[in-house]
Design a protein around this motif. Structure first.
Motif, PDB file in Angstrom:
ATOM      1  N   HIS A 162       0.845  -1.192   0.000  1.00 25.89           N
ATOM      2  CA  HIS A 162       0.000   0.000   0.000  1.00 25.89           C
ATOM      3  C   HIS A 162       0.878   1.239   0.000  1.00 25.89           C
ATOM      4  CE1 HIS A 162      -2.300   3.196   2.294  1.00 25.89           C
ATOM      5  NE2 HIS A 162      -3.084   2.988   1.250  1.00 25.89           N
ATOM      6  N   SER A 163       0.580   2.189  -0.905  1.00 29.61           N
ATOM      7  CA  SER A 163       1.282   3.468  -0.977  1.00 29.61           C
ATOM      8  C   SER A 163       2.781   3.236  -1.183  1.00 29.61           C
ATOM      9  CB  SER A 163       0.981   4.280   0.288  1.00 29.61           C
ATOM     10  OG  SER A 163       1.358   5.624   0.137  1.00 29.61           O
ATOM     11  N   LEU A 164       3.623   3.685  -0.272  1.00 30.65           N
ATOM     12  CA  LEU A 164       5.057   3.412  -0.378  1.00 30.65           C
ATOM     13  C   LEU A 164       5.310   1.916  -0.506  1.00 30.65           C
ATOM     14  CD1 LEU A 164       8.121   3.969  -0.064  1.00 30.65           C
ATOM     15  CD2 LEU A 164       7.743   4.137   2.414  1.00 30.65           C
ATOM     16  N   GLY A 165       4.544   1.116   0.225  1.00 31.98           N
ATOM     17  CA  GLY A 165       4.683  -0.338   0.140  1.00 31.98           C
ATOM     18  C   GLY A 165       4.265  -0.878  -1.211  1.00 31.98           C
ATOM     19  N   ALA A 166       3.268  -0.235  -1.851  1.00 32.71           N
ATOM     20  CA  ALA A 166       2.875  -0.639  -3.199  1.00 32.71           C
ATOM     21  C   ALA A 166       3.988  -0.329  -4.187  1.00 32.71           C
ATOM     22  CB  ALA A 166       1.589   0.075  -3.610  1.00 32.71           C
ATOM     23  N   ALA A 167       4.673   0.801  -3.982  1.00 28.78           N
ATOM     24  CA  ALA A 167       5.818   1.129  -4.833  1.00 28.78           C
ATOM     25  C   ALA A 167       6.917   0.083  -4.673  1.00 28.78           C
ATOM     26  CB  ALA A 167       6.346   2.518  -4.477  1.00 28.78           C
ATOM     27  N   MET A 168       7.123  -0.368  -3.435  1.00 32.24           N
ATOM     28  CA  MET A 168       8.127  -1.398  -3.172  1.00 32.24           C
ATOM     29  C   MET A 168       7.748  -2.703  -3.873  1.00 32.24           C
ATOM     30  SD  MET A 168      10.987  -1.388  -1.264  1.00 32.24           S
ATOM     31  CE  MET A 168      10.651  -0.135  -0.026  1.00 32.24           C
ATOM     32  N   ALA A 169       6.478  -3.093  -3.755  1.00 27.66           N
ATOM     33  CA  ALA A 169       6.006  -4.315  -4.403  1.00 27.66           C
ATOM     34  C   ALA A 169       6.032  -4.171  -5.924  1.00 27.66           C
ATOM     35  CB  ALA A 169       4.591  -4.645  -3.923  1.00 27.66           C
ATOM     36  N   MET A 170       5.677  -2.989  -6.423  1.00 28.43           N
ATOM     37  CA  MET A 170       5.720  -2.722  -7.858  1.00 28.43           C
ATOM     38  C   MET A 170       7.135  -2.902  -8.400  1.00 28.43           C
ATOM     39  SD  MET A 170       4.127  -1.332 -10.668  1.00 28.43           S
ATOM     40  CE  MET A 170       2.868  -0.115 -10.247  1.00 28.43           C
ATOM     41  N   ALA A 185       0.674  -9.669  -8.111  1.00 24.28           N
ATOM     42  CA  ALA A 185       0.850  -8.519  -7.221  1.00 24.28           C
ATOM     43  C   ALA A 185      -0.466  -7.782  -7.025  1.00 24.28           C
ATOM     44  CB  ALA A 185       1.908  -7.571  -7.782  1.00 24.28           C
ATOM     45  N   PHE A 186      -0.673  -7.310  -5.797  1.00 22.20           N
ATOM     46  CA  PHE A 186      -1.844  -6.528  -5.418  1.00 22.20           C
ATOM     47  C   PHE A 186      -1.328  -5.187  -4.897  1.00 22.20           C
ATOM     48  CE2 PHE A 186      -2.997 -10.891  -5.416  1.00 22.20           C
ATOM     49  CZ  PHE A 186      -4.337 -10.951  -5.776  1.00 22.20           C
ATOM     50  N   LEU A 187      -1.534  -4.141  -5.690  1.00 27.57           N
ATOM     51  CA  LEU A 187      -0.924  -2.839  -5.422  1.00 27.57           C
ATOM     52  C   LEU A 187      -2.008  -1.821  -5.099  1.00 27.57           C
ATOM     53  CD1 LEU A 187       1.508  -2.965  -8.485  1.00 27.57           C
ATOM     54  CD2 LEU A 187       1.928  -3.808  -6.161  1.00 27.57           C
ATOM     55  N   PHE A 188      -2.046  -1.386  -3.845  1.00 29.25           N
ATOM     56  CA  PHE A 188      -3.090  -0.484  -3.367  1.00 29.25           C
ATOM     57  C   PHE A 188      -2.563   0.944  -3.270  1.00 29.25           C
ATOM     58  CE2 PHE A 188      -3.804  -4.721  -1.534  1.00 29.25           C
ATOM     59  CZ  PHE A 188      -5.092  -4.991  -1.979  1.00 29.25           C
ATOM     60  N   ASN A 189      -3.218   1.876  -3.991  1.00 31.57           N
ATOM     61  CA  ASN A 189      -2.857   3.297  -3.948  1.00 31.57           C
ATOM     62  C   ASN A 189      -1.369   3.501  -4.248  1.00 31.57           C
ATOM     63  OD1 ASN A 189      -5.121   2.753  -1.733  1.00 31.57           O
ATOM     64  ND2 ASN A 189      -5.439   4.832  -2.516  1.00 31.57           N
ATOM     65  N   SER A 190      -0.912   2.844  -5.290  1.00 30.51           N
ATOM     66  CA  SER A 190       0.498   2.954  -5.668  1.00 30.51           C
ATOM     67  C   SER A 190       0.783   4.340  -6.247  1.00 30.51           C
ATOM     68  CB  SER A 190       0.838   1.880  -6.705  1.00 30.51           C
ATOM     69  OG  SER A 190       2.223   1.856  -6.965  1.00 30.51           O
ATOM     70  N   PRO A 191       1.882   4.977  -5.869  1.00 30.61           N
ATOM     71  CA  PRO A 191       2.164   6.345  -6.329  1.00 30.61           C
ATOM     72  C   PRO A 191       2.347   6.435  -7.843  1.00 30.61           C
ATOM     73  CG  PRO A 191       3.519   5.785  -4.428  1.00 30.61           C
ATOM     74  CD  PRO A 191       2.872   4.513  -4.879  1.00 30.61           C
ATOM     75  N   PHE A 192       1.728   7.444  -8.432  1.00 27.37           N
ATOM     76  CA  PHE A 192       1.910   7.772  -9.843  1.00 27.37           C
ATOM     77  C   PHE A 192       2.277   9.248  -9.894  1.00 27.37           C
ATOM     78  CE2 PHE A 192       0.889   6.493 -14.292  1.00 27.37           C
ATOM     79  CZ  PHE A 192       1.153   7.710 -14.900  1.00 27.37           C
ATOM     80  N   LEU A 193       3.536   9.518 -10.192  1.00 28.82           N
ATOM     81  CA  LEU A 193       4.044  10.883 -10.123  1.00 28.82           C
ATOM     82  C   LEU A 193       3.726  11.627 -11.412  1.00 28.82           C
ATOM     83  CD1 LEU A 193       7.477  10.144  -8.442  1.00 28.82           C
ATOM     84  CD2 LEU A 193       5.328  10.807  -7.370  1.00 28.82           C
TER      85      LEU A 193
END
Length: 349
Positions: A162-170, A185-193
């Motif tokens: 989730h969030s920073l963690g979604a970026a890590m998983a991504m 992978a399940f990516l919740f609220n992953s950052p998109f800059l």
């Protein structure tokens, strides 16, 4: 101080008295709960809550998972991830185990608490600079993923964050996919800059801005690649095109339109489809692989790859109204039984 949201019995998905692993809602809810478990693991550590008063265990034990290992940051010694093993009870007729994971590696996002906040924000800044891959936290994460996949195979492991963690998983998922290993992978609220174009209400203005941005990005990317290898970028084969090589990895990306941190994924994929429909898909095909920030850093001699650029995804958009940013960005929304979800599959070709 304890929050009601930390207690599984008060805010967790108690309605999931059994898990049907073929059900997308069940899979999403379990993955989000395991991520929440990592958040509460770190809160338990900070508040020195140990058995029997620790609040984290119900977030995985309710679904018959066992905590195998905590992933600890080497800089501030906080818990940023966890490896869970699924240990189902004796199978019942109503349970579908074929689609279940054997292991889930989950990563939390930023915690606004003193003991972990500084390090988490440092990692957030690395995301902005496209430098998450250079951090020691990611090195710990990717080694854990590699070791687990090497032991049990990619089909038996899930990534979640989730969030920073979604970026890590991504980033972990992309890194594995580049070597031909495709980890669900399940990516919740992953950052998109990106500039918050998706929040513009006028569709014509929004579409016009996206077209202009695509043309500029594609032009700069073409010039950069031509200068680098003296050949047209779109003449590369799939074998040498890392973006095309990633196309078989299809992560589940969960976004809320009211969350500016992740909402641009909606426009990113929809715009690609619209550009194809109006006959200029070749421009978008090049633009979708690049970001202006990444091109600038590459021109300055820095190895830079925008984390949010992915070729394929199952994009799930939460259409349920959010009262504020905190709700739109929160992990709790993803196990609500009344979630209004719109899902589309986007494949890069």
């Amino acid at each position: 101080m304890e929050s009601e949201r930390e207690h599984f019995n008060l805010s967790g998905p108690l309605h999931l008295t059994f898990v049907d692993w073929s059900n997308a809602h069940h899979r999403r809810s379990v993955a989000a709960s395991l991520v929440q478990g990592v958040y509460i693991l770190e809160r338990d550590r900070q508040l020195k809550r140990e058995h029997p008063i620790a609040l984290a265990p119900p977030w995985w034990e309710f679904f018959h998972f066992k905590l195998l290992r905590q992933l600890v940051d080497d800089a501030d010694h906080c818990t940023f991830g966890a490896i869970y093993e699924y240990r189902p009870p004796t199978p019942h007729g109503h349970q579908s185990l074929d689609a279940s994971p054997r292991y889930v590696i989950a990563f939390r996002g930023t915690l606004t608490k003193a003991e972990s906040f500084a390090r988490d924000v440092e990692l957030d800044l690395h995301i902005i600079r496209n430098g998450l891959h250079e951090t020691s936290r990611f090195e710990i994460a990717i080694q854990a993923v590699r070791n687990m996949v090497a032991s049990v195979g990619d089909s038996n492991v899930w990534l979640a964050g989730h969030s920073l963690g979604a970026a890590m998983a991504m980033l972990a998922g992309k890194t594995m996919a580049k070597n031909g290993t495709f980890v669900p992978a399940f990516l919740f609220n992953s950052p998109f800059l990106s500039a918050p174009i998706e929040r513009i209400k006028d569709k014509r203005v929004k579409h016009g801005i996206r077209i202009a941005s695509s043309v500029i990005t594609a032009g700069l990317a073409f010039a950069s690649k031509r200068n680098y290898n003296n050949q047209q970028a779109d003449s590369r084969s799939v074998a040498t095109d890392p973006f095309a090589a990633l196309s078989s990895w299809v992560p589940c990306v969960f976004v809320n339109p009211g969350d500016p941190i992740c909402s641009e994924y909606v426009g990113y994929f929809e715009h690609r489809k619209k550009m194809d429909e109006i006959g200029i898909g070749a421009i978008e095909k090049l633009a979708t692989q690049n970001s202006l920030g990444g091109l600038l850093m590459s021109a300055m001699g820095r190895d830079s790859e925008a984390l949010h650029l992915i070729p394929s995804a199952v994009l799930a958009v939460n259409l349920s109204p959010a009262q504020d940013f905190k709700e739109a960005h929160g992990i709790h929304q993803w196990w609500r039984p009344d979630l209004q979800l719109q899902s589309n599959i986007y494949k890069y070709t």
